[in-house]
Design an enzyme around this catalytic site. Structure first.
Site, PDB file in Angstrom:
ATOM      1  N   ARG A 238       0.773  -1.349  -0.045  1.00 16.21           N
ATOM      2  CA  ARG A 238       0.085   0.036  -0.163  1.00 16.21           C
ATOM      3  C   ARG A 238       0.932   1.156   0.047  1.00 16.21           C
ATOM      4  NH1 ARG A 238      -3.232  -2.886  -1.500  1.00 16.21           N
ATOM      5  NH2 ARG A 238      -5.044  -3.450  -0.920  1.00 16.21           N
ATOM      6  N   GLU A 267      -3.768   7.552  -4.377  1.00 23.83           N
ATOM      7  CA  GLU A 267      -3.877   7.166  -5.625  1.00 23.83           C
ATOM      8  C   GLU A 267      -5.503   7.908  -6.153  1.00 23.83           C
ATOM      9  OE1 GLU A 267      -3.932   3.012  -5.745  1.00 23.83           O
ATOM     10  OE2 GLU A 267      -1.839   2.945  -4.748  1.00 23.83           O
ATOM     11  N   HIS A 285      -0.627   0.568 -10.127  1.00 21.80           N
ATOM     12  CA  HIS A 285      -1.459  -0.221  -9.146  1.00 21.80           C
ATOM     13  C   HIS A 285      -2.103  -1.531  -9.946  1.00 21.80           C
ATOM     14  CE1 HIS A 285      -3.669  -0.759  -5.058  1.00 21.80           C
ATOM     15  NE2 HIS A 285      -3.377  -1.732  -5.449  1.00 21.80           N
TER      16      HIS A 285
END
Length: 331
Positions: A238, A267, A285
């Site tokens: 993360r 994000e 991602h």
């Protein structure tokens, strides 16, 4: 009237097919972009089940506006987007999709490691831009991988699989985790060490921890300063596990050799300073982005929803206490 399930983004068809085969009515976000909290609440207000992505928060604010909601099947392994305690208090079941994306994410971490170590992206960009004028003995020198020390932070499913993939490269393996990992100890003769020791000794440091209050900005200025000047940091966990400004400063100053990132603190925003650095490889991602992994995630999320809406504990329950006694749905 059939129970209603809302899916916040299009997922592989197997998910909706299984839900429909179970007699559930399925609706998918028609906008195909992350929804604002108000938009999400409007779509979910009359729904019994929800399959959200990591971008959507499931918290008291949403639950107050969605009194029918009984089941949330997160389309992810992580669940830091969900207020698990609040869901449990209200009798809302929550599940995730563990295991099925282990290989995909571990493989991507290796892809980032190789790309960062051997300047793969920079070489591709230079060639396409016409900047290559032929082979040279000092051109784009990278870092060797075989025989170098691998540091794995977090030895759960993905961290373990990532470490096991190092066997062909004869790498000494260090790992930092809350508890010993017998598989790594046995298969790799890996050493479990404190994080500080791992950072000092490892040539490559790969992060595989969930985002919790304890792991938020786990890697900050002090930790980056402890790493070797040639070391490469890989993050497929993360974004907020790393202090992004501190990482940018360390990369810009050459205090570490490089980084490979698939995740970011806010994000989809990626800091402009990161975009301008040549010693970092950036991906959007895509850790679980294989056909096989995403289809398996869709099927697992659907099965979790089906079980929860039938009043049964799902295979991947995150709050099993919801099914421990009589259900009381509080809103």
């Amino acid at each position: 009237m059939p129970q209603q399930v809302f899916i916040t983004r299009e997922i592989p068809a197997v998910g909706a097919q299984r839900l429909a085969a179970a007699g559930l009515a399925v609706r998918v976000n028609p906008l195909q972009r992350p929804l604002s909290p108000d938009e999400l609440a409007a779509y979910v207000a009359d729904c019994d089940g929800l399959i959200p992505m990591l971008a959507e928060k499931v918290d008291a604010v949403l639950l107050n506006k969605c009194p029918r909601l009984k089941a949330v099947a997160n389309y992810a392994v992580g669940f830091n987007n969900i207020d698990l305690a609040e869901c449990t208090r209200r009798g809302v079941g929550v599940s995730n999709t563990p295991g099925v994306l282990t290989n995909a994410t571990a493989e991507l971490a290796w892809a980032l490691l190789f790309a960062a170590a051997r300047q793969v992206v920079r070489g591709d960009n230079d060639l396409r831009a016409g900047l290559w004028d032929g082979w040279g003995p000092m051109h784009m020198l990278g870092a060797s991988i075989s025989g170098r020390t691998l540091g794995v932070v977090g030895a759960g499913r993905i961290g373990e699989r990532f470490a096991l993939m190092s066997r062909g490269f004869n790498m000494p393996v260090l790992y930092a985790s809350r508890r010993p990992n017998p598989v790594l100890d046995r298969e790799l003769s890996a050493r479990r060490v404190p994080l500080e020791e791992l950072l000092k000794e490892a040539d490559f440091v790969s992060l595989h921890v969930p985002l919790t209050p304890e792991t938020q900005r786990l890697i900050g200025a002090r930790e980056l300063a402890a790493m070797k000047p040639s070391a490469i940091l890989i993050n497929t966990a993360r974004g907020a596990v790393v202090d992004e400004p501190a990482l940018i400063e360390a990369l810009a100053a050459g205090r570490i050799g490089g980084a490979g990132l698939d995740v970011y603190e806010s994000e989809p925003h990626v800091p402009q300073e990161l975009l301008g650095l040549k010693n970092v490889v950036l991906l959007p991602h895509v850790g679980s982005a294989t056909v096989e992994a995403r289809e398996a995630m869709a099927g697992m999320a659907a099965e979790n929803i089906i079980e929860m809406l039938a009043g049964r504990r799902p295979p991947n329950a995150l709050n099993p206490e919801v099914w421990a006694g009589p259900r009381t749905h509080v809103n």
